[in-house]
Design an enzyme around this catalytic site. Sequence first.
Site, PDB file in Angstrom:
ATOM      1  N   ASN A 167      -3.618  95.655  68.228  1.00  0.00           N
ATOM      2  CA  ASN A 167      -2.765  94.476  68.378  1.00  0.00           C
ATOM      3  C   ASN A 167      -1.458  94.644  67.602  1.00  0.00           C
ATOM      4  O   ASN A 167      -1.470  94.886  66.401  1.00  0.00           O
ATOM      5  CB  ASN A 167      -3.540  93.255  67.836  1.00  0.00           C
ATOM      6  CG  ASN A 167      -2.714  91.987  67.816  1.00  0.00           C
ATOM      7  OD1 ASN A 167      -1.774  91.850  68.596  1.00  0.00           O
ATOM      8  ND2 ASN A 167      -3.088  91.064  66.931  1.00  0.00           N
ATOM      9  N   ARG A 199      37.614 101.506  56.817  1.00  0.00           N
ATOM     10  CA  ARG A 199      36.973 100.252  56.395  1.00  0.00           C
ATOM     11  C   ARG A 199      37.312  99.120  57.360  1.00  0.00           C
ATOM     12  O   ARG A 199      38.150  99.277  58.247  1.00  0.00           O
ATOM     13  CB  ARG A 199      37.382  99.935  54.960  1.00  0.00           C
ATOM     14  CG  ARG A 199      36.776 100.936  53.960  1.00  0.00           C
ATOM     15  CD  ARG A 199      37.331 100.735  52.570  1.00  0.00           C
ATOM     16  NE  ARG A 199      37.207  99.347  52.162  1.00  0.00           N
ATOM     17  CZ  ARG A 199      37.983  98.771  51.242  1.00  0.00           C
ATOM     18  NH1 ARG A 199      38.945  99.465  50.653  1.00  0.00           N
ATOM     19  NH2 ARG A 199      37.810  97.510  50.922  1.00  0.00           N
ATOM     20  N   ARG A 214       4.907  93.981  48.435  1.00  0.00           N
ATOM     21  CA  ARG A 214       5.002  95.444  48.374  1.00  0.00           C
ATOM     22  C   ARG A 214       6.427  95.982  48.469  1.00  0.00           C
ATOM     23  O   ARG A 214       6.659  97.155  48.250  1.00  0.00           O
ATOM     24  CB  ARG A 214       4.118  96.067  49.463  1.00  0.00           C
ATOM     25  CG  ARG A 214       2.647  96.066  49.057  1.00  0.00           C
ATOM     26  CD  ARG A 214       1.783  96.674  50.117  1.00  0.00           C
ATOM     27  NE  ARG A 214       1.532  95.739  51.199  1.00  0.00           N
ATOM     28  CZ  ARG A 214       1.022  96.082  52.384  1.00  0.00           C
ATOM     29  NH1 ARG A 214       0.740  97.361  52.636  1.00  0.00           N
ATOM     30  NH2 ARG A 214       0.800  95.172  53.301  1.00  0.00           N
ATOM     31  N   LYS A 234      11.409  90.277  52.274  1.00  0.00           N
ATOM     32  CA  LYS A 234      11.302  91.500  53.071  1.00  0.00           C
ATOM     33  C   LYS A 234      12.129  91.463  54.349  1.00  0.00           C
ATOM     34  O   LYS A 234      12.852  92.412  54.661  1.00  0.00           O
ATOM     35  CB  LYS A 234       9.820  91.718  53.408  1.00  0.00           C
ATOM     36  CG  LYS A 234       9.559  92.818  54.385  1.00  0.00           C
ATOM     37  CD  LYS A 234       8.079  93.118  54.477  1.00  0.00           C
ATOM     38  CE  LYS A 234       7.307  92.031  55.205  1.00  0.00           C
ATOM     39  NZ  LYS A 234       5.878  92.404  55.358  1.00  0.00           N
ATOM     40  N   ARG A 241      63.425 107.382  43.677  1.00  0.00           N
ATOM     41  CA  ARG A 241      62.909 108.157  42.548  1.00  0.00           C
ATOM     42  C   ARG A 241      64.115 108.540  41.701  1.00  0.00           C
ATOM     43  O   ARG A 241      65.252 108.519  42.174  1.00  0.00           O
ATOM     44  CB  ARG A 241      62.188 109.406  43.042  1.00  0.00           C
ATOM     45  CG  ARG A 241      63.123 110.310  43.822  1.00  0.00           C
ATOM     46  CD  ARG A 241      62.431 111.489  44.462  1.00  0.00           C
ATOM     47  NE  ARG A 241      63.433 112.360  45.046  1.00  0.00           N
ATOM     48  CZ  ARG A 241      63.341 112.897  46.256  1.00  0.00           C
ATOM     49  NH1 ARG A 241      62.295 112.660  47.027  1.00  0.00           N
ATOM     50  NH2 ARG A 241      64.281 113.686  46.692  1.00  0.00           N
TER      51      ARG A 241
END
Length: 447
Positions: A169, A315, A17, A24, A422
């Site tokens: 149960n 992270r 399922r 699962k 730069r």
Amino acid sequence: MTTRRAAIILAAGKSTRMNSARSKVLHPVGGRPMIDWVTALARGAGVEKIVCVVGEGNADVRTAAEAQGLEIAVQEPQQGTGHAVQCAKAALAGFEGQVVVLYADTPLISGPTLSRVFDAFETHAMSVLGFEADEPAAYGRLVTEGSDLHAIVEAKECSDEQLKITLCNSGVVAASAADLFSACDRVTNDNIKGEYYLTDIVEILRGDGKSATVVHASEAEVLGVNDRSDLASAEAAFQTVMREAAMKSGVSLKHPDTVFFSYDTVLENDVTIDANVVFGPGVTVRRGATIHAFSHLEGADVGEGANIGPYARLRPGTKLAENTKVGNFVETKKAVVGKGSKINHLSYVGDAELGEGVNVGAGTITCNYDGYNKHKTTIGDGAFVGSNSSLVAPVTIGAGAFLGSGGVVTKDVPEDALALARSNQVNKDGWGARFRAVQEKLKVKKT
Ligand code: UD1
Ligand code: CA
């Protein structure tokens, strides 16, 4: 002398399922595979051995379980829970002590609850974890008299009267190894499903003159996962428990329903968490820190009084010292950041070590990857990284250095230096006016 304990984890199901390529029990709840929850539960109860029962089709479970040090017993074909337990018998040969049977698809049982299952051995030979079901439906019913459990009757085998019982149960049962296996040997499949029901051992052991009892749990705790909808319910139940525990321990959650934790999230007191924050595994947030809205953290250690987000992404390998600031649209990875340093806007800082009091300007990027290897960026105490700097690693910026904004920094910068990386700006006086005049003339000609 303490009694020896072992666990059998049943995981031989087909997971039909779930509609998944993965078994699962490997699907996660709170960032941890369900089977690992159950393993941790058993270990927490002091078991010396865990046998995991898998089917031939559960190769992925087998690999994961072996990696966690579990013993494997193969059950093929699956002929019921009683048969599954029998399949674990050889792996527990010679073991004398108490054995608890757990389901790998029932991840949320707490340590204290399992302790109570074992405590029941003081008065009974066998104990079963039961719960009051809102909708008993297909659950096995517990037939009791006082504190004594007389039988577990599977729903399909129940009389109309027994179907009215709401005490059900959970699947967790415990007995001595000797009792468990001697009873399992005598279970038959003479029933509607033609399966060997583990639940039959209650009546079998009572026939031997032994007593059984029920230990009670809440329904949320014993929730079993059969499909993705159950998986979402288990996740929700887990998150509810974590949110309550966080708030109880002194953490402010402004909108608890939108904050998501992992199984191992550690939050010290006086941490404040705004709306829509997700904690992946491996996060610690220290005293007094604030996590603003829409932040995502994983494998990160956030120091005391730090200020994170909104919209920050921390992270794995991020270690932020006290009073650091990581602001909006900043991503960090393997970044060790010293006391009071700030990375306030729109940056990527990866494979980097920053000293104390560093200021990283908006749009700064550590260019850490050349397509083959990762390289490190080191920034000394008090350095000032101008906005829109590209730090081409490996590179070291000395303490107290200044980087002019917009630089592509490829060489180390000495302490206290100013680095300009730069091209120089050229101003052409009057150029704009001349350009416009030419364009206006051309326009007149065209029309
Ligand atoms: C079982 C119990 C039922 C209880 C319910 C709780 C029995 C006979 N019934 O019913 O009383 O209320 O759980 O959820 O025990 N498994 C194997 N091998 C098998 C069969 C099952 O490893 O041959 C494993 C499954 O993977 C699962 C667990 O045992 O983890 C339970 O099996 P399942 O078929 O779901 O039992 P239920 O019919 O739900
Ligand atoms: Ca089931």
